[in-house]
Design a protein around this motif. Structure first.
Motif, PDB file in Angstrom:
ATOM      1  N   ASN A 247      48.756  26.477  40.329  1.00  0.00           N
ATOM      2  CA  ASN A 247      48.822  27.874  40.774  1.00  0.00           C
ATOM      3  C   ASN A 247      47.752  28.762  40.151  1.00  0.00           C
ATOM      4  N   HIS A 248      47.445  28.493  38.895  1.00  0.00           N
ATOM      5  CA  HIS A 248      46.479  29.366  38.205  1.00  0.00           C
ATOM      6  C   HIS A 248      45.048  28.965  38.576  1.00  0.00           C
ATOM      7  N   PRO A 249      44.164  29.938  38.823  1.00  0.00           N
ATOM      8  CA  PRO A 249      42.778  29.593  39.179  1.00  0.00           C
ATOM      9  C   PRO A 249      42.111  28.673  38.159  1.00  0.00           C
ATOM     10  N   TYR A 250      42.476  28.806  36.873  1.00  0.00           N
ATOM     11  CA  TYR A 250      41.857  27.922  35.868  1.00  0.00           C
ATOM     12  C   TYR A 250      42.364  26.492  36.025  1.00  0.00           C
ATOM     13  N   SER A 285      42.091  42.219  28.594  1.00  0.00           N
ATOM     14  CA  SER A 285      42.165  41.894  30.024  1.00  0.00           C
ATOM     15  C   SER A 285      42.592  40.436  30.174  1.00  0.00           C
ATOM     16  N   CYS A 286      42.734  39.973  31.406  1.00  0.00           N
ATOM     17  CA  CYS A 286      43.030  38.560  31.627  1.00  0.00           C
ATOM     18  C   CYS A 286      41.924  37.737  30.961  1.00  0.00           C
ATOM     19  N   ARG A 287      42.310  36.728  30.205  1.00  0.00           N
ATOM     20  CA  ARG A 287      41.334  35.943  29.446  1.00  0.00           C
ATOM     21  C   ARG A 287      40.367  35.197  30.372  1.00  0.00           C
ATOM     22  N   PHE A 288      40.797  34.967  31.612  1.00  0.00           N
ATOM     23  CA  PHE A 288      39.985  34.163  32.529  1.00  0.00           C
ATOM     24  C   PHE A 288      39.097  35.032  33.432  1.00  0.00           C
ATOM     25  N   VAL A 289      39.140  36.338  33.209  1.00  0.00           N
ATOM     26  CA  VAL A 289      38.536  37.257  34.187  1.00  0.00           C
ATOM     27  C   VAL A 289      37.042  36.989  34.430  1.00  0.00           C
ATOM     28  N   ALA A 290      36.297  36.616  33.397  1.00  0.00           N
ATOM     29  CA  ALA A 290      34.854  36.428  33.575  1.00  0.00           C
ATOM     30  C   ALA A 290      34.521  35.191  34.398  1.00  0.00           C
ATOM     31  N   ARG A 291      35.468  34.282  34.528  1.00  0.00           N
ATOM     32  CA  ARG A 291      35.200  33.040  35.272  1.00  0.00           C
ATOM     33  C   ARG A 291      35.968  32.994  36.586  1.00  0.00           C
ATOM     34  N   CYS A 292      36.835  33.969  36.799  1.00  0.00           N
ATOM     35  CA  CYS A 292      37.767  33.841  37.926  1.00  0.00           C
ATOM     36  C   CYS A 292      37.146  34.293  39.251  1.00  0.00           C
ATOM     37  N   PRO A 293      37.182  33.447  40.265  1.00  0.00           N
ATOM     38  CA  PRO A 293      36.612  33.856  41.557  1.00  0.00           C
ATOM     39  C   PRO A 293      37.485  34.884  42.297  1.00  0.00           C
ATOM     40  N   TYR A 294      38.724  35.104  41.823  1.00  0.00           N
ATOM     41  CA  TYR A 294      39.648  36.038  42.504  1.00  0.00           C
ATOM     42  C   TYR A 294      39.875  37.313  41.698  1.00  0.00           C
ATOM     43  N   ALA A 295      39.078  37.555  40.669  1.00  0.00           N
ATOM     44  CA  ALA A 295      39.339  38.686  39.763  1.00  0.00           C
ATOM     45  C   ALA A 295      39.421  40.015  40.512  1.00  0.00           C
ATOM     46  N   MET A 296      40.416  40.822  40.141  1.00  0.00           N
ATOM     47  CA  MET A 296      40.626  42.141  40.753  1.00  0.00           C
ATOM     48  C   MET A 296      40.451  43.191  39.650  1.00  0.00           C
ATOM     49  N   ARG A 298      42.430  45.310  38.339  1.00  0.00           N
ATOM     50  CA  ARG A 298      43.542  45.368  37.373  1.00  0.00           C
ATOM     51  C   ARG A 298      43.497  44.210  36.365  1.00  0.00           C
ATOM     52  N   CYS A 299      42.849  43.093  36.767  1.00  0.00           N
ATOM     53  CA  CYS A 299      42.747  41.948  35.850  1.00  0.00           C
ATOM     54  C   CYS A 299      41.936  42.321  34.617  1.00  0.00           C
ATOM     55  N   ARG A 300      41.073  43.358  34.768  1.00  0.00           N
ATOM     56  CA  ARG A 300      40.245  43.778  33.630  1.00  0.00           C
ATOM     57  C   ARG A 300      40.988  44.754  32.730  1.00  0.00           C
ATOM     58  N   HIS A 303      46.101  41.887  30.376  1.00  0.00           N
ATOM     59  CA  HIS A 303      46.377  40.456  30.574  1.00  0.00           C
ATOM     60  C   HIS A 303      47.701  40.304  31.323  1.00  0.00           C
ATOM     61  N   PRO A 304      47.750  39.470  32.338  1.00  0.00           N
ATOM     62  CA  PRO A 304      48.986  39.370  33.133  1.00  0.00           C
ATOM     63  C   PRO A 304      50.144  38.762  32.346  1.00  0.00           C
ATOM     64  N   PRO A 305      51.388  39.165  32.671  1.00  0.00           N
ATOM     65  CA  PRO A 305      52.548  38.509  32.063  1.00  0.00           C
ATOM     66  C   PRO A 305      52.789  37.179  32.781  1.00  0.00           C
ATOM     67  N   ALA A 316      50.479  32.736  34.433  1.00  0.00           N
ATOM     68  CA  ALA A 316      50.033  34.054  33.991  1.00  0.00           C
ATOM     69  C   ALA A 316      48.865  34.487  34.869  1.00  0.00           C
ATOM     70  N   CYS A 317      49.181  35.035  36.025  1.00  0.00           N
ATOM     71  CA  CYS A 317      48.122  35.457  36.959  1.00  0.00           C
ATOM     72  C   CYS A 317      48.710  36.446  37.959  1.00  0.00           C
ATOM     73  N   TYR A 318      47.985  37.562  38.176  1.00  0.00           N
ATOM     74  CA  TYR A 318      48.473  38.608  39.084  1.00  0.00           C
ATOM     75  C   TYR A 318      48.551  38.135  40.538  1.00  0.00           C
ATOM     76  N   LEU A 319      47.878  37.052  40.861  1.00  0.00           N
ATOM     77  CA  LEU A 319      47.954  36.551  42.253  1.00  0.00           C
ATOM     78  C   LEU A 319      49.385  36.137  42.595  1.00  0.00           C
ATOM     79  N   HIS A 320      50.205  35.930  41.572  1.00  0.00           N
ATOM     80  CA  HIS A 320      51.585  35.458  41.800  1.00  0.00           C
ATOM     81  C   HIS A 320      52.607  36.543  41.461  1.00  0.00           C
TER      82      HIS A 320
END
Ligand code: SF4
Length: 337
Positions: A247-250, A285-296, A298-300, A303-305, A316-320
């Motif tokens: 589920n998580h982009p990483y 921010s979300c720790r994966f934000v610099a690498r994430c192709p779906y970053a929004m 709010r991700c900056r 960090h998502p719960p 842990a991703c706002y996409l879900h």
């Protein structure tokens, strides 16, 4: 039921002092519970810099957390008596990445096996000690007559690492923390060592924390998996769910990076920036934000719960976000038992 080993919102920050002003958050709010029953295998997967080695050292009490605590049978390291610390040292064994490091080249391999016998007073006599060593070697598929009396350089890397597994087995531990135990071993021997570890779990009732950068071996051996990125848990739960339907982009990126053995399938690893400085720049921010192709945007900001997307998985991703938001402690509640 009291947990065998529990990590409660562990955070470790390095630096920030006079000599090293740069602060690095190696681990953030990590919680985990290993129960006594049933014995389980949990894989902790992440690339270099994900925080997995820091986690292993925190769980073993080798370093102190900046925040949070580790408890063994309900007692934190600080509150343990001398006797309880000795019990922890016996009950929780560790297998490290480089089997050669544990050996003194001037001593025969018998020496590393005799040490736990002596330290934990496991045998009533020399003869009894030898019997325990032979049983442990046989349990990991080694023939005592081919192993004892040899020097480390006379054995293969796979044999040396299996001796380490036998050594970890000697005190009859309740938990083994295996930190990259097969990463320095030939691919052809990995399956044998993984088989030995699985046997310890199934036949001796020992729980395992299997720490690795290798998703494939994690999938082969574990029931539950925790995917770490930049010191934070990206996704955790039932290994089948996480690996088969990430589920998580990483996690998706990790799985997309595994080469397919089928020559008709092209390797479709999705590339994303791996700038090491990217992590330092995340600032809450979300720790994966610099690498994430779906970053929004709010991700900056934050960090998502954790969101519980399945009975046995959190991510842990706002996409879900449509899934139920849940607490950090819920991570181990989703594990299959
Ligand atoms: Fe990507 Fe945002 Fe999800 Fe982080 S929270 S993994 S940046 S989509």
């Amino acid at each position: 039921m009291t947990a065998l080993l529990e990590a409660r919102q562990l955070t470790k920050v390095f630096g920030g002092g006079l000599l090293n002003r740069r602060r690095t958050q190696a681990l953030i709010d990590f919680s985990l519970r290993v129960d006594t029953d049933p014995p389980s295998i949990t894989a902790i997967v992440g690339e270099s810099g994900s925080g997995k080695t820091t986690l292993a050292r925190l769980l073993l009490g080798l370093i102190a957390p900046t925040r949070g605590e580790v408890a063994y049978l309900g007692k934190t390291f600080q509150s343990m008596s001398g006797e309880e610390r000795r019990a922890f040292g016996r009950d929780v064994q560790v297998i490290f990445q480089d089997p050669y490091d544990a050996y003194n080249p001037f001593y025969k391999v018998d020496h590393v096996l005799a040490k736990p016998i002596k330290n934990f007073r496991l045998a009533a006599s020399r003869r009894h000690g030898l019997q325990l060593i032979e049983e442990a070697l046989e349990a990991v598929g080694l023939r005592p007559e081919d192993t004892l009396g040899r020097y480390p350089h006379q054995l293969s890397g796979g044999q040396r690492q299996r001796i380490m597994v036998a050594r970890a087995l000697l005190p009859k531990p309740r938990l083994i923390i295996a930190d990259e135990p097969v990463s320095m071993v030939d691919a052809s021997l990995r399956a044998t060592i993984l088989g030995s570890l699985r046997k310890l779990n199934r036949e001796f009732g020992i729980s395992l924390l299997y720490i690795t950068h290798d998703l494939t071996t994690a999938y082969q051996i574990s029931q539950n998996i925790i995917v770490l990125y930049g010191g934070s848990v990206a996704e955790a739960g039932d290994v089948e769910l996480v690996v088969q339907q990430p589920n998580h982009p990483y996690t998706q990126l990790l799985i997309g990076s595994i080469p397919s053995p089928n020559p008709r399938h092209r390797w479709t690893a999705r590339r994303s920036p791996t700038d090491a400085g990217a992590l330092a720049a995340t600032n809450g921010s979300c720790r994966f934000v610099a690498r994430c192709p779906y970053a929004m945007p709010r991700c900056r900001e934050l960090h998502p719960p954790f969101f519980q997307t399945d009975e046995h998985r959190v991510v842990a991703c706002y996409l879900h976000e449509t899934a139920q938001s849940t607490s950090v402690g819920a991570m181990d509640e989703v594990f299959v038992r």
